[in-house]
Motif scaffolding. Sequence first.
Motif, PDB file in Angstrom:
ATOM      1  N   ARG A   1      38.797  40.716  40.154  1.00 54.63           N
ATOM      2  CA  ARG A   1      38.079  42.037  40.523  1.00 54.63           C
ATOM      3  C   ARG A   1      36.551  41.851  40.638  1.00 54.63           C
ATOM      4  O   ARG A   1      35.882  42.288  41.422  1.00 54.63           O
ATOM      5  N   GLY A   2      36.188  41.202  39.469  1.00 54.08           N
ATOM      6  CA  GLY A   2      34.868  40.624  39.294  1.00 54.08           C
ATOM      7  C   GLY A   2      34.453  39.859  40.258  1.00 54.08           C
ATOM      8  O   GLY A   2      33.175  40.132  40.897  1.00 54.08           O
ATOM      9  N   LEU A   3      35.161  38.867  40.789  1.00 57.04           N
ATOM     10  CA  LEU A   3      34.581  37.902  41.772  1.00 57.04           C
ATOM     11  C   LEU A   3      34.506  38.753  43.286  1.00 57.04           C
ATOM     12  O   LEU A   3      33.648  38.570  43.976  1.00 57.04           O
ATOM     13  N   GLU A   4      35.649  39.543  43.542  1.00 60.44           N
ATOM     14  CA  GLU A   4      35.350  40.443  44.604  1.00 60.44           C
ATOM     15  C   GLU A   4      34.174  41.386  44.763  1.00 60.44           C
ATOM     16  O   GLU A   4      33.563  41.312  45.966  1.00 60.44           O
TER      17      GLU A   4
ATOM     18  N   GLU B   1      36.387  43.149  33.485  1.00 59.63           N
ATOM     19  CA  GLU B   1      36.918  44.092  32.819  1.00 59.63           C
ATOM     20  C   GLU B   1      37.907  43.636  32.047  1.00 59.63           C
ATOM     21  O   GLU B   1      38.379  42.634  32.460  1.00 59.63           O
ATOM     22  N   PRO B   2      38.309  44.227  30.938  1.00 67.01           N
ATOM     23  CA  PRO B   2      39.410  43.743  29.981  1.00 67.01           C
ATOM     24  C   PRO B   2      40.790  44.006  30.861  1.00 67.01           C
ATOM     25  O   PRO B   2      40.968  44.922  31.308  1.00 67.01           O
ATOM     26  N   VAL B   3      41.870  43.146  30.497  1.00 67.60           N
ATOM     27  CA  VAL B   3      43.052  43.279  31.137  1.00 67.60           C
ATOM     28  C   VAL B   3      43.882  44.361  30.418  1.00 67.60           C
ATOM     29  O   VAL B   3      43.720  44.475  29.027  1.00 67.60           O
ATOM     30  N   ASP B   4      44.456  45.369  30.968  1.00 70.84           N
ATOM     31  CA  ASP B   4      45.002  46.400  30.353  1.00 70.84           C
ATOM     32  C   ASP B   4      46.227  45.852  29.270  1.00 70.84           C
ATOM     33  O   ASP B   4      46.817  44.960  29.448  1.00 70.84           O
TER      34      ASP B   4
END
Length: 231
Positions: free
Chosen positions: A50-53, A104-107
């Motif tokens: 997500r961050g890389l995108e 973001e932290p994983v759920d």
Amino acid sequence: MTIQASTAPENRHLPVPPVTVTEQLATLSLQAGRPLLIADADEVLFYFMRGLERFLEGRGLYFDWQSYALYGNIRHRHDGSPMPAEELHPLLQGFFAEATELLEPVDGAAAALAELAKDVQVVVLSNVPLAARAARERALARHGMAFPLIANHGVKGPAVAALMRMAAAPAVFIDDIPHNHTSVAQTAPKVHRVHFIADPRLAALLGPAPDCHHRAGSWEEIRDHVAALLR
């Protein structure tokens, strides 16, 4: 008047931050006989993709989602051409420098680890660059996962084997990369290996790691699986 840090008297005896994996391991205080959980960070505790995108979008790039690899899937948006291999490493170094603390932290990760930490000692074993180690520590703390961090490089078997010797207890290893499971299987075969890939798009590109004991789909499943092992 400017004094170079290397010659300033007040700086001569400042502790040197641990750099090698061996030096980092030497700073740990593990309790012998207490079970150990060793967790990767990217795509295990934090949503790396997500961050890389987001990072790629700001640079006219995108991820093609054709395979479980960065090389060949990072492409230029204007013509779809893949980023050359020699440009990939500096790009990723820039990503870690800019985005490590923002991932973001994983759920469910923090809650599951908090529950498991009642019965196990937790160490985060991440191939984060040393320059981004402090940022990763801050991110872990901010999201309720302030566990000891080892900034590894290369495959993880040697570090896992060293950790197991220090703990002298049953251990569980959680990672998204199949060759890390193979490395651990070869160097610390008694460690129970859980394969977990947080991003479902990434998980769909890869089956269970050949050398894992269990493929998990969520941190809730990991929590219950590890708790069952402890029982």
